[in-house]
Design a protein around this motif. Structure first.
Motif, PDB file in Angstrom:
ATOM      1  N   ASP A  31       1.080   8.723  24.572  1.00 30.36           N
ATOM      2  CA  ASP A  31       1.934   9.404  23.712  1.00 30.36           C
ATOM      3  C   ASP A  31       1.621  10.940  23.720  1.00 30.36           C
ATOM      4  O   ASP A  31       1.108  11.618  22.747  1.00 30.36           O
ATOM      5  CB  ASP A  31       2.070   8.857  22.384  1.00 30.36           C
ATOM      6  N   LEU A  52       6.409   3.866  17.680  1.00 25.54           N
ATOM      7  CA  LEU A  52       6.445   3.917  19.263  1.00 25.54           C
ATOM      8  C   LEU A  52       5.893   2.633  19.492  1.00 25.54           C
ATOM      9  O   LEU A  52       6.496   1.770  20.508  1.00 25.54           O
ATOM     10  CB  LEU A  52       5.333   4.854  19.609  1.00 25.54           C
ATOM     11  N   THR A 234       5.093   9.774  27.084  1.00 25.08           N
ATOM     12  CA  THR A 234       6.212  10.192  26.127  1.00 25.08           C
ATOM     13  C   THR A 234       6.609  11.515  26.370  1.00 25.08           C
ATOM     14  O   THR A 234       7.785  12.108  25.979  1.00 25.08           O
ATOM     15  CB  THR A 234       5.860   9.969  24.748  1.00 25.08           C
TER      16      THR A 234
END
Length: 258
Positions: A31, A52, A234
């Motif tokens: 992330d 997530l 991400t």
């Protein structure tokens, strides 16, 4: 299985998992759009991680999820376990083995600012190191140093020296003989940390223990790799190319955005 971290620190866990489960197919999720976690509030980390992982497990259907991040685990592990219907393995500071190793009774703990203030860490200290002196220091700049090192870019070693000196300067810090690396990024800087602390200090982190726990939870299961192991990011920008060569060294030959 799915290994999740705020950045590439969780690759230290992946390395140990591969030693025990070489045939296990792996998706590594970074992330990086949310990096760093250590400067965020507990509410922000909990919401981001649970959201997530909820979407990732729905899309990829992993048989196990490892949160390879101390900050995310100490804050959001309980919440994630409540909402996901797959086994969840977390990452917590290796205070228990450090307490067993120390000869002087003084332990240093390096983590992010968010990790070192968590009640979870207080409980670990009370349970396993109540008769020791645990000195904590938040070193968020070491996260970026580790990320830069894996990208093959120059990084500031002064931050590493500063972290060592800050722990040493605390009352009792001159007797530190064991340091807990309470961030999965930090073992990537083992060589630099060793120089900063000196040869008398031993470092301990949880990657091997995490890998053993994953192996226990999946004992007897058969693994079959149908597609290339891959990494998810991400973030936007040129991050995929920046990390591609390094990820290949860890066996992550596919790189995608999530």
């Amino acid at each position: 299985m799915l290994l999740f971290d705020s950045g590439v620190g969780g690759l230290t866990v992946l390395d140990e998992v591969r030693k025990l489960l070489p045939d296990a197919p792996i998706i590594y999720a970074s992330d990086n759009a949310g990096l760093p976690y250590g400067s965020k509030t507990e509410a922000q980390v909990a919401a981001r991680v649970s959201g997530l992982l909820g979407r990732m497990t729905e899309r990829y259907h992993p048989r196990l999820v490892c949160i390879a991040c101390n900050t995310a685990s100490t804050i959001a592990l309980g919440m994630v376990r409540e909402v996901l219907e797959v086994p969840i393995v977390g990452t917590v500071p290796a205070i228990k083995p450090a307490a067993a190793m120390t000869k002087t009774g003084v332990i240093g703990l390096l983590g992010t600012e968010a990790t070192i203030r968590q009640a979870y860490v207080d409980r670990l200290e009370h349970e396993f190191a109540a008769d020791k002196l645990l000195l904590r220091y938040g070193a968020p700049s070491l996260v970026e140093a580790a990320e830069a090192k894996l990208r093959g870019e120059p990084f500031d070693c002064a931050a590493i020296t500063e972290a060592a000196e800050a722990l040493r300067a605390m009352p009792g810090g001159d007797r530190i003989d064991t340091v807990v690396l309470a961030c999965t990024h930090f073992p990537l800087l083992h060589e630099e940390l060793s120089r900063a602390f000196g040869p008398e200090v031993t470092f301990v982190h949880g990657a091997q223990g995490i890998a053993r726990q994953i192996a226990r939870l999946t004992a007897g299961q058969e693994w079959s790799r149908q597609v290339l192991d891959r990494a998810l990011f991400t973030g936007r920008g040129n991050v995929l190319e920046a990390y591609r060569a390094m990820l290949a060294r860890y066996g992550l030959l596919g790189v995608e955005r999530f």
